[in-house]
Design an enzyme around this catalytic site. Structure first.
Site, PDB file in Angstrom:
ATOM      1  N   ASP A 335       0.859  -1.171   0.000  1.00 11.59           N
ATOM      2  CA  ASP A 335       0.000   0.000   0.000  1.00 11.59           C
ATOM      3  C   ASP A 335       0.904   1.232   0.000  1.00 11.59           C
ATOM      4  O   ASP A 335       2.070   1.153   0.393  1.00 11.59           O
ATOM      5  CB  ASP A 335      -0.887  -0.040   1.253  1.00 11.59           C
ATOM      6  CG  ASP A 335      -1.918   1.061   1.258  1.00 11.59           C
ATOM      7  OD1 ASP A 335      -2.403   1.414   0.172  1.00 11.59           O
ATOM      8  OD2 ASP A 335      -2.239   1.566   2.347  1.00 11.59           O
ATOM      9  N   ASP A 620      -2.405  -1.082   5.739  1.00 11.97           N
ATOM     10  CA  ASP A 620      -2.790  -0.603   7.062  1.00 11.97           C
ATOM     11  C   ASP A 620      -4.285  -0.342   7.194  1.00 11.97           C
ATOM     12  O   ASP A 620      -4.785  -0.133   8.290  1.00 11.97           O
ATOM     13  CB  ASP A 620      -2.026   0.676   7.406  1.00 11.97           C
ATOM     14  CG  ASP A 620      -2.368   1.835   6.466  1.00 11.97           C
ATOM     15  OD1 ASP A 620      -2.967   1.575   5.398  1.00 11.97           O
ATOM     16  OD2 ASP A 620      -2.043   2.989   6.796  1.00 11.97           O
ATOM     17  N   ASP A 624      -7.408  -3.086   2.975  1.00 11.83           N
ATOM     18  CA  ASP A 624      -6.316  -4.025   2.696  1.00 11.83           C
ATOM     19  C   ASP A 624      -6.583  -5.425   3.240  1.00 11.83           C
ATOM     20  O   ASP A 624      -5.895  -6.374   2.877  1.00 11.83           O
ATOM     21  CB  ASP A 624      -5.005  -3.508   3.312  1.00 11.83           C
ATOM     22  CG  ASP A 624      -4.575  -2.183   2.724  1.00 11.83           C
ATOM     23  OD1 ASP A 624      -4.729  -2.018   1.506  1.00 11.83           O
ATOM     24  OD2 ASP A 624      -4.100  -1.325   3.481  1.00 11.83           O
ATOM     25  N   ASN A 685      21.259 -40.112   8.622  1.00  6.50           N
ATOM     26  CA  ASN A 685      20.337 -41.240   8.445  1.00  6.50           C
ATOM     27  C   ASN A 685      20.617 -42.012   7.163  1.00  6.50           C
ATOM     28  O   ASN A 685      20.467 -43.234   7.116  1.00  6.50           O
ATOM     29  CB  ASN A 685      18.894 -40.735   8.440  1.00  6.50           C
ATOM     30  CG  ASN A 685      18.448 -40.270   9.816  1.00  6.50           C
ATOM     31  OD1 ASN A 685      19.263 -40.189  10.735  1.00  6.50           O
ATOM     32  ND2 ASN A 685      17.182 -39.971   9.974  1.00  6.50           N
ATOM     33  N   GLU A 688      23.438 -44.329   7.867  1.00  5.57           N
ATOM     34  CA  GLU A 688      23.009 -45.478   8.676  1.00  5.57           C
ATOM     35  C   GLU A 688      22.243 -46.492   7.822  1.00  5.57           C
ATOM     36  O   GLU A 688      22.472 -47.703   7.910  1.00  5.57           O
ATOM     37  CB  GLU A 688      22.129 -44.989   9.818  1.00  5.57           C
ATOM     38  CG  GLU A 688      22.844 -44.075  10.809  1.00  5.57           C
ATOM     39  CD  GLU A 688      21.867 -43.247  11.629  1.00  5.57           C
ATOM     40  OE1 GLU A 688      20.729 -43.725  11.823  1.00  5.57           O
ATOM     41  OE2 GLU A 688      22.221 -42.134  12.051  1.00  5.57           O
ATOM     42  N   THR A 716      22.960 -38.334  19.038  1.00  2.00           N
ATOM     43  CA  THR A 716      23.976 -37.604  18.275  1.00  2.00           C
ATOM     44  C   THR A 716      23.396 -36.788  17.130  1.00  2.00           C
ATOM     45  O   THR A 716      24.035 -35.851  16.667  1.00  2.00           O
ATOM     46  CB  THR A 716      25.037 -38.574  17.730  1.00  2.00           C
ATOM     47  OG1 THR A 716      24.388 -39.512  16.857  1.00  2.00           O
ATOM     48  CG2 THR A 716      25.701 -39.327  18.850  1.00  2.00           C
ATOM     49  N   ASP A 717      22.191 -37.117  16.638  1.00  3.11           N
ATOM     50  CA  ASP A 717      21.572 -36.332  15.554  1.00  3.11           C
ATOM     51  C   ASP A 717      20.822 -35.124  16.099  1.00  3.11           C
ATOM     52  O   ASP A 717      20.972 -33.996  15.636  1.00  3.11           O
ATOM     53  CB  ASP A 717      20.560 -37.194  14.775  1.00  3.11           C
ATOM     54  CG  ASP A 717      21.250 -38.112  13.785  1.00  3.11           C
ATOM     55  OD1 ASP A 717      22.479 -38.044  13.706  1.00  3.11           O
ATOM     56  OD2 ASP A 717      20.546 -38.872  13.113  1.00  3.11           O
TER      57      ASP A 717
END
Length: 879
Positions: A335, A620, A624, A685, A688, A716-717
């Site tokens: 605006d 504002d 709007d 992952n 793994e 640990t992750d």
């Protein structure tokens, strides 16, 4: 139906509403309340708190985690099940409390319209609640009143109405009762009063024509109701990511199960029930390990921390998931009034035939010539505005142009020392007003108005301290200067004066043979920081579009001043285009929209979204609200209406446009941190899963047991991934283009890096497994080999933390939390390895030779990353 009332005479309206100038009786009011209902907006209850809470679970990643809970329970991993459930619930609670209280747009609209009204009932004027007004009522309004319903003016005296919240027009609109025959937008309906606008000055009587949802503000409320909220880019990307991840996990688990069963069958030509259970145990453990368990918590915590960071940078977040969206937006629809500009008329230039003054230089009274002193004094005398010192600062009341004139006089030290004796009020036909003032030097008449109107009654002019005849040459200079200011979309007022003849009455007849003084040109100036903020947006690859209810030339001038260039399209022109034609105009550099209606704003946002853009909308005003709700990200400024704030996702606390670019920077940084966390979780992952999958495929012993997989995944992750939530942002974050709307959460380049790192870690882990007795049939040898793989995976995932941060160009020592989590993970690993816990996890303590071997494997892993960086550097692009 509403659009036709301005074309009708007052008498025709009375006939259509079965009323007259004497108002309604109470009995008629009761009947009409039954027919039309109360003068309120339709109430839509906000979402129930339980619905908001359960909405937090609508994510495919959450579905995968819930399945993982079931799997973990099936294999007897009750602690892991409990941990996953706690993570999911905490994630939901964080999102719930952040979003609770949203979707209150209609409640705010209702609050705005609950005002008292002065109405003619049973032949007398009464004060009633606006809710009880009906079509046909006669209402009276005066300065300071809020209009209680849409009404047609019956009589008006010097009536000015502030309609900025509804139309975006920064100046008050003069209202009268003249019929307007041609079709007109709201801005042109100068015989109509609209609900929730405010009277600046004057007074009027009007007949109510529509109430409640039939009013203009009711139409906006309906648009807010029907505006569909878009999924944020992050929500879309996470949903796609979750679905694909789920499919990959299912395929891998099935393959591992089938390969394990196939190997057993080839060896002994049968599959025992115990083996089947064991293989299922491995596959399900792999599934649990493959799921990035910490991801929902990482995303939610990253967004919540982003909320706090944005609050420090003056942006209040109302919807948690929208934090990241600003970082993805490639179009800002803004605006003009109150957002790009100050929403405060300001005299910028004052001009006399002697010279032009720029008010920014703030000349003091001693530097002014006589004509200039008269010019500013005339502005202060021809004035009904009031400026008072309130508890919170200056409090202004009156016409914004008159307030601007008072400030300009104050700025140069010209105070209105005189007593007003009489006034010739402003008249729309005369386009001027005059006052008679008693000063020390005598009685003088001052006139203020449109330049052509003041020139019409001026025969002389003040030049170099002397009064000279106003000849054609001098008149031409004045007209040329006025045209120059008008060409810059400035509002120009002219001033004249003369000694006042007491024999003359204070009437328009006294306005003749005046001495022309000069001009004052004013604008609603751009905010000082706006131009730089827009340049930052351009540097970040973000297009800025201005959408305003103001005039074409004004919008174009403001755009030019703040750096928004491109074609201009008006609301009337836009209404004549279909969506395909509007789409073409938007593609062809139309960046300024003027004289638009609320439904136009929503349509512009919708077409931009159809073109594939992620749209931020700032505003504002009441007008709007629908577009703010429709946009991918709605931003309301702090001084705006409650309606705009309730429809928005963000509220800027001090109206500064520069905070939008700050918020975009935060959004990009938050997205990067979430992306880093996903990369860390998936890299680990993937390693793994590949370790188990390849070992099964090759017919080896298992390098990792289910319990070791779960330890790696949870300990640990998770912690380092969570620490990424508060990580510093990379360099040049605002010098790269926005992410495409349909881009995956991980780009091809990021996926390639994950794959390279995952494969490298897998190969090193399998080599360590084989070299340390992984092929043995002895349980002790297998345990030692599994211990080496287990510790290497932990080590390489710690290295991954810093490898990923380096890829994002994050300074090494910028985040103490990352270092703390890495140290904590290593400490926990040490506790596991060298305490009785090792017996439960079936691992053996490491000697110095083992540790050296692991460090060598970690070094090789890091070297693979550095080689990858060197190879990929010529192809590197921002992602």
């Amino acid at each position: 139906m509403l659009t036709s009332y301005h074309e009708m005479t007052v008498e025709e309206i009375f006939v259509s509403l079965a009323g007259d100038a004497s108002g309604l009786t109470q009995a008629e009011v009761e009947q009409r309340l039954q027919r039309y209902g109360p003068n309120r907006l339709r109430e839509v209850p906000p979402p129930h708190s339980l619905i908001i809470f359960f909405d937090q679970f609508k994510s495919f990643i959450i579905y995968i985690l819930l399945f993982a809970v079931v799997f973990a329970l099936a294999i007897g991993e009750y602690i892991d099940s409990l941990i996953i459930i706690v993570i999911v619930i905490i994630n939901a609670l964080i999102g719930f409390f952040q979003e609770y209280g949203a979707s209150r747009s209609l409640a705010a609209l209702k609050e705005m319209t609950e005002v008292m009204a002065t109405v003619l009932r049973d032949g007398s004027w009464q004060e009633v609640k606006s809710a009880f007004l009906v079509p046909g009522d006669i209402i009276a309004v005066s300065a300071g009143d809020k209009i209680p319903a849409d009404a047609r003016v019956v009589t008006a005296r010097h009536l000015l109405v502030e309609e900025a919240a509804l139309t975006g027009e920064s100046l008050p609109v003069e209202k009268g009762n003249e019929v307007i025959k041609e079709p007109s937008q709201i801005i042109g309906q100068k015989n109509m009063l609209f609900s929730s606008t405010s009277v600046v000055s004057g007074r009027a009587e009007a007949v109510v024509v529509v109430t409640g949802m039939e009013t203009r503000i009711g139409a906006i409320a309906a648009l807010v109701e029907t505006a569909e909220e878009e999924l944020t880019p992050l929500q879309r990307r996470l949903d796609r990511f979750g679905r694909r991840l789920g499919l990959v996990i299912i395929v891998i688990c099935v393959l591992v199960m089938l390969l394990s069963c196939g190997k057993e069958f080839l060896l002994v030509h049968t599959i025992s029930r115990e083996s089947l259970v064991a293989f299922a145990f491995i596959a399900i453990s792999l599934a649990v390990a493959a799921v990035p368990t910490a991801l929902p918590a990482v995303v939610t915590i990253a967004l919540s921390i982003g909320v706090k960071r944005l609050l420090r940078r003056k942006a209040l977040v109302r919807r948690l998931a929208s934090v990241e969206t600003l970082g993805s937006c490639d179009v800002i629809c803004t605006d003009k009034t109150g957002t790009l500009t100050c929403n405060r008329m300001t005299v910028r230039q004052a001009w006399t035939l002697r010279r032009e003054l720029l008010l920014e230089s703030e000349p003091c009274a001693e530097q002014l010539f006589q004509a200039e002193k008269l010019l500013f004094s005339a502005g202060a005398f021809c004035n009904d505005a009031v400026i008072n010192q309130g508890e919170t600062g200056l409090e202004n009341r009156g016409d914004p142009t008159e307030i601007a004139l008072l400030f300009s006089a104050e700025k140069v030290g010209c105070h209105s020392r005189g007593r007003r004796l009489d006034e010739i009020p402003f008249d729309g036909r005369r386009k001027r007003m005059s006052v008679v003032v008693e000063e020390e030097a005598g009685v003088r008449l001052y006139a203020k108005g449109a330049p052509d109107s003041i020139l019409e009654i001026s025969s002389r002019v003040l030049l170099d301290g002397a009064v000279v005849p106003l000849n054609d040459s001098l008149r031409g200079l004045i007209v040329a200067q006025n045209d120059n200011y008008a060409g810059q979309a400035m509002r120009v007022l002219a001033f004249a004066c003369s000694d006042y003849n007491h024999e003359k009455t204070a009437s328009p007849a006294a306005e003749n043979d005046l001495v022309f003084i000069g001009l004052q040109a004013m604008v609603d100036p751009p905010r000082p920081e706006v131009k730089e903020a827009i340049l930052r947006s351009y540097a970040a690859g973000i297009r800025v579009i201005m959408i305003t209810g103001d005039y074409r030339e004004t919008a174009k001038a403001v755009g030019r001043e703040v750096g928004i260039e491109g074609e201009v399209l008006t609301g009337i022109e836009l209404a004549g285009l279909n969506d395909d034609e509007l789409s073409e105009r938007l593609k062809n550099n139309t960046n300024i929209f003027a004289r638009v209606l609320p439904e136009h704003k929503q349509r512009i946002v919708s077409v931009l979204q159809d073109l594939g853009h992620t749209v931020a909308m700032t505003g504002d005003g009441v007008n709007d609200a629908p577009a703010l709700k429709k946009a991918n990200i709605g931003i309301a400024v702090g001084s705006g209406t409650d309606v705009a704030k309730e429809a928005a996702d963000f509220v800027l606390l001090d109206d500064s446009f520069s905070h939008i670019t700050n918020a975009i920077e935060e959004g990009r940084g938050i997205y990067d941190n979430i992306q880093k966390s996903i990369m860390l979780l998936l890299s680990g992952n993937l390693g793994e899963v590949l370790i188990i999958f390849l070992a099964v495929l090759l017919g080896w012993n298992l390098p990792l047991t289910a319990v070791l997989l779960l330890w790696i995944n949870m300990v640990t992750d998770g912690a380092p991934a969570l620490a990424f939530s508060v990580d510093a942002y990379g360099r040049n974050i605002m010098c790269r283009p926005p992410k495409p709307r349909n881009e995956a959460i991980l780009t091809g380049r990021k996926l390639l890096l994950i794959t390279v790192l995952g494969v490298a870690g897998t190969l090193i882990a399998l080599a360590l497994f084989r070299l340390n007795g992984g092929a043995s049939e002895l349980e002790g040898e297998i345990t030692r080999a599994q211990t080496m793989v287990f510790n290497f995976v932990v080590l390489y995932e710690m290295i991954l933390v810093f490898v990923i941060r380096r890829d994002y160009e994050v300074p090494l020592f910028s985040n103490a939390w990352v270092w703390s989590t890495v140290v904590l993970s290593l400490i926990l690993q040490g506790i596991l390895m060298y305490t009785p816990l090792a017996l439960y996890f079936k691992v053996s303590p490491l000697n110095l030779y083992d540790i050296a071997e692991l460090l060598l494997g970690g070094l090789v892993f890091y070297l693979v990353f550095r080689i990858y960086q060197v190879v990929m550097k010529p192809f590197a692009t921002a992602s």
